[in-house]
Design a protein around this motif. Sequence first.
Motif, PDB file in Angstrom:
ATOM      1  N   ASN A   1       0.822  -1.214   0.000  1.00 44.34           N
ATOM      2  CA  ASN A   1       0.000   0.000   0.000  1.00 44.34           C
ATOM      3  C   ASN A   1       0.854   1.261   0.000  1.00 44.34           C
ATOM      4  O   ASN A   1       0.511   2.248  -0.658  1.00 44.34           O
ATOM      5  CB  ASN A   1      -0.974  -0.013   1.179  1.00 44.34           C
ATOM      6  CG  ASN A   1      -2.165  -0.894   0.908  1.00 44.34           C
ATOM      7  OD1 ASN A   1      -2.729  -0.884  -0.180  1.00 44.34           O
ATOM      8  ND2 ASN A   1      -2.565  -1.674   1.894  1.00 44.34           N
TER       9      ASN A   1
ATOM     10  N   ASP B   1      -4.680 -11.611   4.417  1.00 50.74           N
ATOM     11  CA  ASP B   1      -6.103 -11.310   4.508  1.00 50.74           C
ATOM     12  C   ASP B   1      -6.604 -11.213   3.066  1.00 50.74           C
ATOM     13  O   ASP B   1      -6.275 -10.265   2.354  1.00 50.74           O
ATOM     14  CB  ASP B   1      -6.293  -9.984   5.258  1.00 50.74           C
ATOM     15  CG  ASP B   1      -7.735  -9.531   5.325  1.00 50.74           C
ATOM     16  OD1 ASP B   1      -8.591 -10.066   4.590  1.00 50.74           O
ATOM     17  OD2 ASP B   1      -8.009  -8.617   6.134  1.00 50.74           O
ATOM     18  N   GLU B   2      -7.380 -12.203   2.651  1.00 48.97           N
ATOM     19  CA  GLU B   2      -7.822 -12.284   1.251  1.00 48.97           C
ATOM     20  C   GLU B   2      -8.582 -11.040   0.812  1.00 48.97           C
ATOM     21  O   GLU B   2      -8.371 -10.549  -0.292  1.00 48.97           O
ATOM     22  CB  GLU B   2      -8.684 -13.527   1.027  1.00 48.97           C
ATOM     23  CG  GLU B   2      -7.936 -14.834   1.138  1.00 48.97           C
ATOM     24  CD  GLU B   2      -6.944 -15.068   0.011  1.00 48.97           C
ATOM     25  OE1 GLU B   2      -7.135 -14.543  -1.103  1.00 48.97           O
ATOM     26  OE2 GLU B   2      -5.953 -15.776   0.261  1.00 48.97           O
ATOM     27  N   GLN B   3      -9.454 -10.535   1.668  1.00 42.20           N
ATOM     28  CA  GLN B   3     -10.244  -9.354   1.291  1.00 42.20           C
ATOM     29  C   GLN B   3      -9.354  -8.121   1.157  1.00 42.20           C
ATOM     30  O   GLN B   3      -9.493  -7.349   0.218  1.00 42.20           O
ATOM     31  CB  GLN B   3     -11.365  -9.091   2.298  1.00 42.20           C
ATOM     32  CG  GLN B   3     -12.305  -7.959   1.882  1.00 42.20           C
ATOM     33  CD  GLN B   3     -12.978  -8.204   0.550  1.00 42.20           C
ATOM     34  OE1 GLN B   3     -13.500  -9.287   0.297  1.00 42.20           O
ATOM     35  NE2 GLN B   3     -12.957  -7.210  -0.326  1.00 42.20           N
ATOM     36  N   ALA B   4      -8.423  -7.938   2.080  1.00 45.24           N
ATOM     37  CA  ALA B   4      -7.503  -6.799   2.016  1.00 45.24           C
ATOM     38  C   ALA B   4      -6.632  -6.896   0.769  1.00 45.24           C
ATOM     39  O   ALA B   4      -6.391  -5.894   0.087  1.00 45.24           O
ATOM     40  CB  ALA B   4      -6.636  -6.733   3.267  1.00 45.24           C
TER      41      ALA B   4
ATOM     42  N   ARG C   1      -7.416  -8.450  -2.027  1.00 37.45           N
ATOM     43  CA  ARG C   1      -8.290  -8.193  -3.175  1.00 37.45           C
ATOM     44  C   ARG C   1      -8.517  -6.685  -3.350  1.00 37.45           C
ATOM     45  O   ARG C   1      -8.425  -6.159  -4.455  1.00 37.45           O
ATOM     46  CB  ARG C   1      -9.633  -8.909  -2.987  1.00 37.45           C
ATOM     47  CG  ARG C   1     -10.548  -8.827  -4.181  1.00 37.45           C
ATOM     48  CD  ARG C   1     -11.828  -9.649  -4.016  1.00 37.45           C
ATOM     49  NE  ARG C   1     -11.527 -11.051  -3.774  1.00 37.45           N
ATOM     50  CZ  ARG C   1     -11.803 -11.700  -2.646  1.00 37.45           C
ATOM     51  NH1 ARG C   1     -12.417 -11.088  -1.656  1.00 37.45           N
ATOM     52  NH2 ARG C   1     -11.488 -12.972  -2.496  1.00 37.45           N
ATOM     53  N   ASP C   2      -8.780  -5.996  -2.240  1.00 34.14           N
ATOM     54  CA  ASP C   2      -8.993  -4.543  -2.296  1.00 34.14           C
ATOM     55  C   ASP C   2      -7.753  -3.823  -2.816  1.00 34.14           C
ATOM     56  O   ASP C   2      -7.842  -2.929  -3.657  1.00 34.14           O
ATOM     57  CB  ASP C   2      -9.366  -4.001  -0.914  1.00 34.14           C
ATOM     58  CG  ASP C   2     -10.737  -4.470  -0.446  1.00 34.14           C
ATOM     59  OD1 ASP C   2     -11.536  -4.954  -1.283  1.00 34.14           O
ATOM     60  OD2 ASP C   2     -11.003  -4.361   0.770  1.00 34.14           O
ATOM     61  N   THR C   3      -6.603  -4.224  -2.304  1.00 41.36           N
ATOM     62  CA  THR C   3      -5.344  -3.601  -2.732  1.00 41.36           C
ATOM     63  C   THR C   3      -5.077  -3.876  -4.210  1.00 41.36           C
ATOM     64  O   THR C   3      -4.656  -2.979  -4.946  1.00 41.36           O
ATOM     65  CB  THR C   3      -4.174  -4.107  -1.864  1.00 41.36           C
ATOM     66  OG1 THR C   3      -4.419  -3.722  -0.510  1.00 41.36           O
ATOM     67  CG2 THR C   3      -2.847  -3.532  -2.322  1.00 41.36           C
TER      68      THR C   3
ATOM     69  N   GLU D   1      -7.299  -4.420  -6.527  1.00 39.44           N
ATOM     70  CA  GLU D   1      -8.235  -3.600  -7.301  1.00 39.44           C
ATOM     71  C   GLU D   1      -7.759  -2.155  -7.375  1.00 39.44           C
ATOM     72  O   GLU D   1      -7.864  -1.509  -8.422  1.00 39.44           O
ATOM     73  CB  GLU D   1      -9.637  -3.686  -6.699  1.00 39.44           C
ATOM     74  CG  GLU D   1     -10.312  -5.022  -6.955  1.00 39.44           C
ATOM     75  CD  GLU D   1     -11.647  -5.168  -6.243  1.00 39.44           C
ATOM     76  OE1 GLU D   1     -12.060  -4.240  -5.506  1.00 39.44           O
ATOM     77  OE2 GLU D   1     -12.277  -6.233  -6.419  1.00 39.44           O
ATOM     78  N   GLN D   2      -7.220  -1.643  -6.275  1.00 35.21           N
ATOM     79  CA  GLN D   2      -6.681  -0.288  -6.266  1.00 35.21           C
ATOM     80  C   GLN D   2      -5.476  -0.184  -7.197  1.00 35.21           C
ATOM     81  O   GLN D   2      -5.314   0.808  -7.918  1.00 35.21           O
ATOM     82  CB  GLN D   2      -6.308   0.129  -4.848  1.00 35.21           C
ATOM     83  CG  GLN D   2      -7.502   0.307  -3.949  1.00 35.21           C
ATOM     84  CD  GLN D   2      -7.117   0.473  -2.489  1.00 35.21           C
ATOM     85  OE1 GLN D   2      -5.952   0.313  -2.106  1.00 35.21           O
ATOM     86  NE2 GLN D   2      -8.090   0.782  -1.654  1.00 35.21           N
TER      87      GLN D   2
END
Length: 98
Positions: free
Chosen positions: A9, A48-51, A53-55, A57-58
């Motif tokens: 990030n 963390d799969e969701q984190a 995935r979000d990263t 996508e960003q």
Amino acid sequence: MNQAMQQLNETRAALSAAMHNKDWDAIGELDRVCREQVEVAMQDAGRDEQALRDTMEQLLALYGELVKVCTAQRTAIGEELTAVRRSSQGAKVYQMFG
């Protein structure tokens, strides 16, 4: 958030800043670092799969924007080169008859 995601990030934020500043040298280096960090984050067993995935996508959105900026820059440089070429040709004609 684990360390790999934090670094990814931070690199994404630095890449975004470099893009807005049109710092092409920094973009090249940050792109390399980002690819390495994506690989590390993907291999992290405790991720963390969701984190992630979000990263990702960003990052995808950022790279889409970066492609647009690069394309615009390439077009601007092409136009400048065309103008320089025309100017040079005009100067040669002027010298021939001057």
